[in-house]
Design a protein around this motif. Structure first.
Motif, mmCIF file in Angstrom:
data_model
loop_
_atom_site.group_PDB
_atom_site.id
_atom_site.type_symbol
_atom_site.label_atom_id
_atom_site.label_comp_id
_atom_site.label_asym_id
_atom_site.label_seq_id
_atom_site.Cartn_x
_atom_site.Cartn_y
_atom_site.Cartn_z
ATOM 1 N N ARG A 1 -0.435 5.011 -8.138
ATOM 2 C CA ARG A 1 -1.675 5.148 -8.900
ATOM 3 C C ARG A 1 -1.370 5.625 -10.301
ATOM 4 O O ARG A 1 -0.429 6.399 -10.524
ATOM 5 C CB ARG A 1 -2.611 6.148 -8.210
ATOM 6 N N ASP A 2 -2.160 5.135 -11.275
ATOM 7 C CA ASP A 2 -2.006 5.606 -12.651
ATOM 8 C C ASP A 2 -3.220 6.417 -13.069
ATOM 9 O O ASP A 2 -4.182 6.564 -12.312
ATOM 10 C CB ASP A 2 -1.742 4.438 -13.614
ATOM 11 N N ALA A 3 -3.187 6.958 -14.292
ATOM 12 C CA ALA A 3 -4.241 7.867 -14.739
ATOM 13 C C ALA A 3 -5.581 7.175 -14.928
ATOM 14 O O ALA A 3 -6.627 7.823 -14.923
ATOM 15 C CB ALA A 3 -3.819 8.542 -16.044
ATOM 16 N N ALA A 4 -5.576 5.856 -15.101
ATOM 17 C CA ALA A 4 -6.828 5.125 -15.241
ATOM 18 C C ALA A 4 -7.512 4.899 -13.898
ATOM 19 O O ALA A 4 -8.614 4.361 -13.851
ATOM 20 C CB ALA A 4 -6.577 3.786 -15.927
ATOM 21 N N GLY A 5 -6.853 5.311 -12.825
ATOM 22 C CA GLY A 5 -7.429 5.137 -11.494
ATOM 23 C C GLY A 5 -7.026 3.853 -10.816
ATOM 24 O O GLY A 5 -7.426 3.586 -9.678
ATOM 25 N N HIS A 6 -6.222 3.010 -11.494
ATOM 26 C CA HIS A 6 -5.736 1.795 -10.842
ATOM 27 C C HIS A 6 -4.696 2.161 -9.785
ATOM 28 O O HIS A 6 -3.897 3.073 -9.990
ATOM 29 C CB HIS A 6 -5.078 0.861 -11.858
ATOM 30 N N TYR A 7 -4.702 1.426 -8.702
ATOM 31 C CA TYR A 7 -3.668 1.661 -7.709
ATOM 32 C C TYR A 7 -3.226 0.340 -7.103
ATOM 33 O O TYR A 7 -3.973 -0.636 -7.055
ATOM 34 C CB TYR A 7 -4.136 2.630 -6.621
ATOM 35 N N THR A 8 -1.981 0.311 -6.672
ATOM 36 C CA THR A 8 -1.402 -0.876 -6.064
ATOM 37 C C THR A 8 -0.759 -0.491 -4.744
ATOM 38 O O THR A 8 -0.009 0.488 -4.671
ATOM 39 C CB THR A 8 -0.345 -1.506 -6.982
ATOM 40 N N THR A 9 -1.059 -1.259 -3.712
ATOM 41 C CA THR A 9 -0.460 -1.039 -2.402
ATOM 42 C C THR A 9 0.724 -1.982 -2.230
ATOM 43 O O THR A 9 0.608 -3.193 -2.462
ATOM 44 C CB THR A 9 -1.485 -1.287 -1.290
ATOM 45 N N SER A 10 1.847 -1.439 -1.856
ATOM 46 C CA SER A 10 3.055 -2.240 -1.690
ATOM 47 C C SER A 10 2.930 -3.195 -0.507
ATOM 48 O O SER A 10 2.051 -3.046 0.349
ATOM 49 C CB SER A 10 4.259 -1.324 -1.459
ATOM 50 N N ALA A 11 3.832 -4.149 -0.454
ATOM 51 C CA ALA A 11 3.970 -4.938 0.762
ATOM 52 C C ALA A 11 4.359 -4.007 1.903
ATOM 53 O O ALA A 11 5.092 -3.038 1.709
ATOM 54 C CB ALA A 11 5.037 -6.015 0.568
ATOM 55 N N ALA A 12 3.849 -4.286 3.070
ATOM 56 C CA ALA A 12 4.100 -3.402 4.213
ATOM 57 C C ALA A 12 5.471 -3.675 4.814
ATOM 58 O O ALA A 12 5.961 -4.816 4.819
ATOM 59 C CB ALA A 12 3.030 -3.600 5.261
ATOM 60 N N VAL A 13 6.080 -2.623 5.343
ATOM 61 C CA VAL A 13 7.256 -2.767 6.195
ATOM 62 C C VAL A 13 6.861 -2.325 7.592
ATOM 63 O O VAL A 13 6.030 -1.419 7.760
ATOM 64 C CB VAL A 13 8.459 -1.930 5.679
ATOM 65 N N THR A 14 7.422 -2.972 8.574
ATOM 66 C CA THR A 14 7.073 -2.686 9.960
ATOM 67 C C THR A 14 8.094 -1.724 10.561
ATOM 68 O O THR A 14 9.296 -1.980 10.540
ATOM 69 C CB THR A 14 7.031 -3.974 10.786
ATOM 70 N N LEU A 15 7.596 -0.618 11.118
ATOM 71 C CA LEU A 15 8.437 0.364 11.772
ATOM 72 C C LEU A 15 8.044 0.480 13.235
ATOM 73 O O LEU A 15 6.850 0.458 13.565
ATOM 74 C CB LEU A 15 8.322 1.733 11.105
ATOM 75 N N LYS A 16 9.050 0.590 14.098
ATOM 76 C CA LYS A 16 8.790 0.743 15.521
ATOM 77 C C LYS A 16 9.048 2.192 15.897
ATOM 78 O O LYS A 16 10.180 2.681 15.799
ATOM 79 C CB LYS A 16 9.670 -0.180 16.343
ATOM 80 N N LEU A 17 7.998 2.883 16.310
ATOM 81 C CA LEU A 17 8.125 4.289 16.695
ATOM 82 C C LEU A 17 8.474 4.371 18.170
ATOM 83 O O LEU A 17 7.753 3.851 19.034
ATOM 84 C CB LEU A 17 6.807 5.007 16.408
ATOM 85 N N THR A 18 9.629 4.978 18.456
ATOM 86 C CA THR A 18 10.112 5.042 19.845
ATOM 87 C C THR A 18 10.067 6.460 20.382
ATOM 88 O O THR A 18 9.933 7.428 19.642
ATOM 89 C CB THR A 18 11.547 4.510 19.916
#
Length: 473
Positions: free
Chosen positions: A456-473
């Motif tokens: 997020r920047d000070a202007a309030g814009h935000y970008t969501t990254s591409a997701a990575v998949t994690l397997k919780l064991t």
């Protein structure tokens, strides 16, 4: 005639026909025709509406409803609006449908937005309040007033919310229900922008950040607002604070170009907080990170007769005259009252003021008189973000370290990590420029999760990254 649809009833309809662009609802509507001659219930109409359709509300007072389903999209939302000339009043609405625009509606009870991509615009909440619980909601150009022991706008457990160009006023504490009355309250939420609003005469606070369930507040930008506490001396308003931003869990708070009028201003001192180009009528804190701001008065018992922060950072003490403070019209009566000798801040000033006029580096507050500001290019470029570790497909357990890279053309405010719709926390910038967060996985059940980083920047814009998949064991 069959009874109106009950609150929370489930509707199952066939896919809407192509070309059905206008549907009609009424308080006692039945069936599925949803035509002007045979209107249906509001939930039925929304569930049947194709992308881009309009649901017109016929006159009358609608029962409490839960609205589900619908076929709106981000580019073609379903619009719900009164039919031309119709005096339609909504009571309690729980909006669970995605991409619905509520335009010009009148609401007299609590209104819940829990879907994705919903908008409230040009609405009048008269005695009710708006509770934003969803994702990517927008609240704009609306009037909120006359509530009792209820918040005008409450943002809780929400993500990606824009509150812009609204008036919220006159929320009292007359009902003994144990609830405070704030103009705007925010808790357990991330990436919220509060911009160009007029907030006043709410019993507890004009704008408050609260602990909620303790899940944290990440990335709040508050800019270009007129904000006051109680501006009318009466039993209905208890002298509440103008702003209370002290919630310790807050990360990435930007408070810039606001005019903060009647009531105590508690701006907070959380690490990373930036408070720039503000006018503060009465400051309750002694060590807030103010820059390029004007403080008219302060708590001399706590801070002393001479406020140290006024000796640096481009700040100054001075009385500021307003057009009509009793009506929370905090436009400057004399621009000279708000002039400062600016120093460089951690964030740039807002490009435009509460009226959309160009701002000036040498004028603090939400109002820059027309013609006195210098046009600057607004920051319209969103940041970039990517997860660099763990790699997608990794099996994890226990405590793990999350790593992301992020950049912005002006400057980043914060980077947060999210999984399963939950904000895990804000990353700390490492010497190599990456952002890292140590996260415990014990509260999540075993399974596969999509992890993202949000810059997020000070202007309030935000970008969501591409997701990575994690397997919780």
């Amino acid at each position: 005639m069959a009874a109106a649809l009950a609150l929370g009833a489930t509707i199952t309809l066939a896919a809407p026909a192509e070309g059905a662009t206008t549907l009609y609802a009424s308080p006692s509507g039945t069936g599925t025709a949803c035509s002007s001659a045979e209107p249906c219930a509001l939930p039925t109409a929304v569930a049947a509406a194709p992308a881009g359709a309009t649901v017109q509300l016929k006159a009358g007072t609608y029962p409490s409803v839960t609205v589900k389903g619908g076929h709106g999209t981000v580019s073609a939302p379903v619009t719900v609006t009164p039919a031309p000339g119709a005096a339609a009043t909504l009571t309690t609405v729980t909006g669970q449908a995605d991409y619905v625009t509520w335009s010009g509606v009148r609401v007299t009870a609590p209104f819940y937005l829990t879907g994705t991509g919903d908008t409230v615009t040009g609405a009048h909440l008269d005695g009710g309040g708006l509770f934003v619980r969803g994702t990517n909601a927008t609240v704009t150009g609306s009037l909120f007033e006359n509530g009792s022991s209820i918040d005008g706008i409450q943002v809780g457990g929400a993500y990606g919310v824009v509150i812009e160009g609204n008036t919220v006023r006159d929320y009292n504490q007359s009902t003994n229900n144990g609830m405070h009355a704030d103009c705007i309250q925010i808790f357990d939420s991330a990436n919220v922008v509060v911009r160009r609003n007029n907030l006043s005469n709410c019993y507890n606070s004009g704008l408050i950040l609260s602990v909620g369930a303790g899940k944290g507040i990440y990335g709040v930008t508050i800019e270009d607002n007129f904000i006051s506490g109680c501006i009318v001396t009466s039993a209905s308003c208890g002298g509440g604070s103008s702003v209370d931003l002290r919630e310790a869990s807050t990360v990435g708070l930007v408070v810039r170009n606001n005019t903060i009028g009647a009531g105590s201003a508690r701006l907070g001192t959380q690490p990373g907080t930036v408070a720039d180009h503000n006018i503060v009528t009465y400051l309750s804190d002694c060590s807030v990170p103010l820059t390029n701001s004007v403080v008219a008065s302060w708590n001399t018992k706590l801070c002393g007769a001479s406020l140290p922060l006024l000796k640096s950072g481009g700040n100054k003490a001075g009385t500021v005259r307003f057009a009509d403070a009793a009506r929370n019209d905090l436009h400057l009566a004399a621009a000279a009252d708000a002039t400062v000798t600016p120093v460089t801040s951690a964030v740039p000033r807002a490009a435009t003021d509460i009226d959309g006029d160009a701002t000036s580096a040498s004028i603090a507050g939400a109002d820059t008189p027309k013609g006195t500001g210098t046009a600057t290019a607004a920051d319209t470029t969103p940041p970039k973000a990517a997860i660099s570790s763990p790699a997608s497909g990794t099996s994890v357990s226990g405590t793990i370290t999350l790593v992301a890279t992020a950049s912005d053309n002006v400057g980043l405010t914060d980077v947060i990590f999210r999984a399963a719709g939950v904000t895990l926390g804000a990353g700390t910038r490492a010497p190599d420029g990456s952002y890292r967060l140590t996260a415990a996985t014990g509260s999540f059940p075993k399974g596969t999760y999509a992890l993202t980083a949000v810059a997020r920047d000070a202007a309030g814009h935000y970008t969501t990254s591409a997701a990575v998949t994690l397997k919780l064991t």
